[in-house]
Design a protein around this motif. Structure first.
Motif, PDB file in Angstrom:
ATOM      1  N   ALA A 234       9.423   7.440  -6.685  1.00 34.92           N
ATOM      2  CA  ALA A 234       8.890   8.503  -5.825  1.00 34.92           C
ATOM      3  C   ALA A 234       9.887   9.653  -5.733  1.00 34.92           C
ATOM      4  O   ALA A 234      11.101   9.456  -5.828  1.00 34.92           O
ATOM      5  N   SER A 235       9.345  10.846  -5.558  1.00 32.48           N
ATOM      6  CA  SER A 235      10.129  12.033  -5.266  1.00 32.48           C
ATOM      7  C   SER A 235      10.014  12.275  -3.765  1.00 32.48           C
ATOM      8  O   SER A 235       8.909  12.268  -3.215  1.00 32.48           O
TER       9      SER A 235
ATOM     10  N   LEU B 184      17.044  18.218   0.854  1.00 30.36           N
ATOM     11  CA  LEU B 184      17.448  17.190  -0.095  1.00 30.36           C
ATOM     12  C   LEU B 184      16.238  16.871  -0.953  1.00 30.36           C
ATOM     13  O   LEU B 184      15.123  16.751  -0.444  1.00 30.36           O
ATOM     14  N   THR B 185      16.453  16.720  -2.233  1.00 30.24           N
ATOM     15  CA  THR B 185      15.412  16.216  -3.123  1.00 30.24           C
ATOM     16  C   THR B 185      15.953  14.941  -3.741  1.00 30.24           C
ATOM     17  O   THR B 185      16.983  14.967  -4.417  1.00 30.24           O
ATOM     18  N   TRP B 186      15.276  13.851  -3.445  1.00 32.00           N
ATOM     19  CA  TRP B 186      15.684  12.541  -3.952  1.00 32.00           C
ATOM     20  C   TRP B 186      14.621  12.022  -4.899  1.00 32.00           C
ATOM     21  O   TRP B 186      13.422  12.197  -4.658  1.00 32.00           O
ATOM     22  N   ILE B 187      15.056  11.332  -5.923  1.00 29.05           N
ATOM     23  CA  ILE B 187      14.186  10.454  -6.694  1.00 29.05           C
ATOM     24  C   ILE B 187      14.625   9.051  -6.293  1.00 29.05           C
ATOM     25  O   ILE B 187      15.807   8.702  -6.425  1.00 29.05           O
ATOM     26  N   VAL B 188      13.696   8.282  -5.745  1.00 28.26           N
ATOM     27  CA  VAL B 188      13.999   6.920  -5.308  1.00 28.26           C
ATOM     28  C   VAL B 188      13.212   5.936  -6.154  1.00 28.26           C
ATOM     29  O   VAL B 188      12.123   6.245  -6.653  1.00 28.26           O
TER      30      VAL B 188
ATOM     31  N   SER C 277       0.850  -1.188   0.000  1.00 28.56           N
ATOM     32  CA  SER C 277       0.000   0.000   0.000  1.00 28.56           C
ATOM     33  C   SER C 277       0.889   1.243   0.000  1.00 28.56           C
ATOM     34  O   SER C 277       2.072   1.176   0.346  1.00 28.56           O
ATOM     35  N   PRO C 278       0.311   2.399  -0.379  1.00 27.52           N
ATOM     36  CA  PRO C 278       1.104   3.639  -0.299  1.00 27.52           C
ATOM     37  C   PRO C 278       1.662   3.891   1.102  1.00 27.52           C
ATOM     38  O   PRO C 278       2.782   4.393   1.239  1.00 27.52           O
ATOM     39  N   ASP C 279       0.899   3.531   2.141  1.00 30.25           N
ATOM     40  CA  ASP C 279       1.401   3.709   3.505  1.00 30.25           C
ATOM     41  C   ASP C 279       2.614   2.819   3.764  1.00 30.25           C
ATOM     42  O   ASP C 279       3.585   3.248   4.388  1.00 30.25           O
ATOM     43  N   GLN C 280       2.574   1.570   3.274  1.00 32.85           N
ATOM     44  CA  GLN C 280       3.710   0.670   3.440  1.00 32.85           C
ATOM     45  C   GLN C 280       4.915   1.188   2.657  1.00 32.85           C
ATOM     46  O   GLN C 280       6.044   1.132   3.138  1.00 32.85           O
ATOM     47  N   ASP C 281       4.666   1.675   1.446  1.00 32.45           N
ATOM     48  CA  ASP C 281       5.755   2.220   0.643  1.00 32.45           C
ATOM     49  C   ASP C 281       6.350   3.462   1.292  1.00 32.45           C
ATOM     50  O   ASP C 281       7.565   3.631   1.317  1.00 32.45           O
ATOM     51  N   SER C 282       5.509   4.330   1.820  1.00 37.57           N
ATOM     52  CA  SER C 282       6.010   5.532   2.509  1.00 37.57           C
ATOM     53  C   SER C 282       6.876   5.136   3.702  1.00 37.57           C
ATOM     54  O   SER C 282       7.944   5.727   3.924  1.00 37.57           O
ATOM     55  N   ALA C 283       6.422   4.149   4.460  1.00 36.46           N
ATOM     56  CA  ALA C 283       7.205   3.672   5.606  1.00 36.46           C
ATOM     57  C   ALA C 283       8.538   3.085   5.139  1.00 36.46           C
ATOM     58  O   ALA C 283       9.582   3.328   5.761  1.00 36.46           O
ATOM     59  N   ALA C 284       8.523   2.348   4.042  1.00 34.25           N
ATOM     60  CA  ALA C 284       9.761   1.760   3.519  1.00 34.25           C
ATOM     61  C   ALA C 284      10.710   2.848   3.028  1.00 34.25           C
ATOM     62  O   ALA C 284      11.930   2.745   3.211  1.00 34.25           O
ATOM     63  N   ILE C 285      10.180   3.887   2.425  1.00 39.09           N
ATOM     64  CA  ILE C 285      11.022   5.004   1.973  1.00 39.09           C
ATOM     65  C   ILE C 285      11.620   5.725   3.175  1.00 39.09           C
ATOM     66  O   ILE C 285      12.816   6.053   3.185  1.00 39.09           O
ATOM     67  N   LYS C 286      10.827   5.958   4.198  1.00 37.43           N
ATOM     68  CA  LYS C 286      11.357   6.596   5.418  1.00 37.43           C
ATOM     69  C   LYS C 286      12.440   5.728   6.051  1.00 37.43           C
ATOM     70  O   LYS C 286      13.445   6.254   6.559  1.00 37.43           O
ATOM     71  N   GLN C 287      12.272   4.408   6.004  1.00 36.34           N
ATOM     72  CA  GLN C 287      13.296   3.500   6.525  1.00 36.34           C
ATOM     73  C   GLN C 287      14.569   3.598   5.691  1.00 36.34           C
ATOM     74  O   GLN C 287      15.675   3.566   6.222  1.00 36.34           O
TER      75      GLN C 287
ATOM     76  N   ILE D 270       6.551  12.888   0.418  1.00 35.96           N
ATOM     77  CA  ILE D 270       6.787  11.797  -0.519  1.00 35.96           C
ATOM     78  C   ILE D 270       5.695  11.894  -1.571  1.00 35.96           C
ATOM     79  O   ILE D 270       4.510  11.949  -1.235  1.00 35.96           O
ATOM     80  N   ARG D 271       6.107  11.931  -2.825  1.00 33.09           N
ATOM     81  CA  ARG D 271       5.141  11.961  -3.923  1.00 33.09           C
ATOM     82  C   ARG D 271       5.451  10.798  -4.857  1.00 33.09           C
ATOM     83  O   ARG D 271       6.549  10.723  -5.418  1.00 33.09           O
ATOM     84  N   PHE D 272       4.488   9.893  -5.000  1.00 31.68           N
ATOM     85  CA  PHE D 272       4.669   8.745  -5.881  1.00 31.68           C
ATOM     86  C   PHE D 272       4.414   9.171  -7.315  1.00 31.68           C
ATOM     87  O   PHE D 272       3.326   9.622  -7.651  1.00 31.68           O
TER      88      PHE D 272
END
Length: 160
Positions: A113-114, A139-143, A30-40, A105-107
């Motif tokens: 994601a940005s 910082l601006t990352w593209i992940v 889910s987007p919430d899981q992805d956001s958490a993974a990006i924060k990790q 975080i913007r998917f």
């Protein structure tokens, strides 16, 4: 008899062709899981940076990742990234510590994601050795997703 067998094979083929698609859809985070993974991932990068581990910091990027600093220094790929981080970790940022906080975080797609990250740093010096008590910026990352992990593809840094 042959016609019935062909219909049965075709029906089984159709049934099996829908199972993997349905299975993939159910396993998509889910987007919430992805956001958490990006924060990790951001936290893992910050940890490697704060340990001044140039190799681990570079490995938080994709193999051909791009970096640009506040002063316009650019690095491309793991080898250059590791050399860059080794250089700063053994000189003017050898005592520096940072705190990175994900702002947004913007998917762009499910796998890209940005990420905007507020950063703060203490313990830095200028390249000529003068103390810099406190620095901050964005910082601006593209992940991009790589399995369960999100890695830096593009990293741009600005200071305020």
């Amino acid at each position: 008899m042959l016609l019935n067998r062909a219909k049965l094979v075709f029906a089984v083929f159709l049934l099996l062709s829908f199972i993997p698609a349905n299975s993939r859809a159910q396993k998509q985070p889910s987007p919430d899981q992805d956001s958490a993974a990006i924060k990790q991932s951001v936290a893992a990068w910050e940890d490697a940076w704060n340990r001044h581990d140039a190799h681990a910091t570079a490995l938080r990027y994709v193999e051909d990742g791009d970096f640009s600093s506040t002063t316009g220094v650019e690095s491309h790929g793991w080898k250059e990234l590791e050399e860059h981080y080794n250089s700063i970790f053994t000189t003017f940022l050898k005592n520096a510590q940072r705190k990175d906080t994900v702002r947004t975080i913007r998917f762009l797609t499910p796998d890209i994601a940005s990420v905007d990250i507020d950063w703060q740093m203490t313990g830095a010096k200028t390249r000529d050795g003068q103390d810099v008590p406190f620095r901050k910026g964005l910082l601006t990352w593209i992940v991009t997703r790589h399995g369960a992990d999100w890695l830096i593809t593009i990293y741009h840094e600005s200071a305020f």
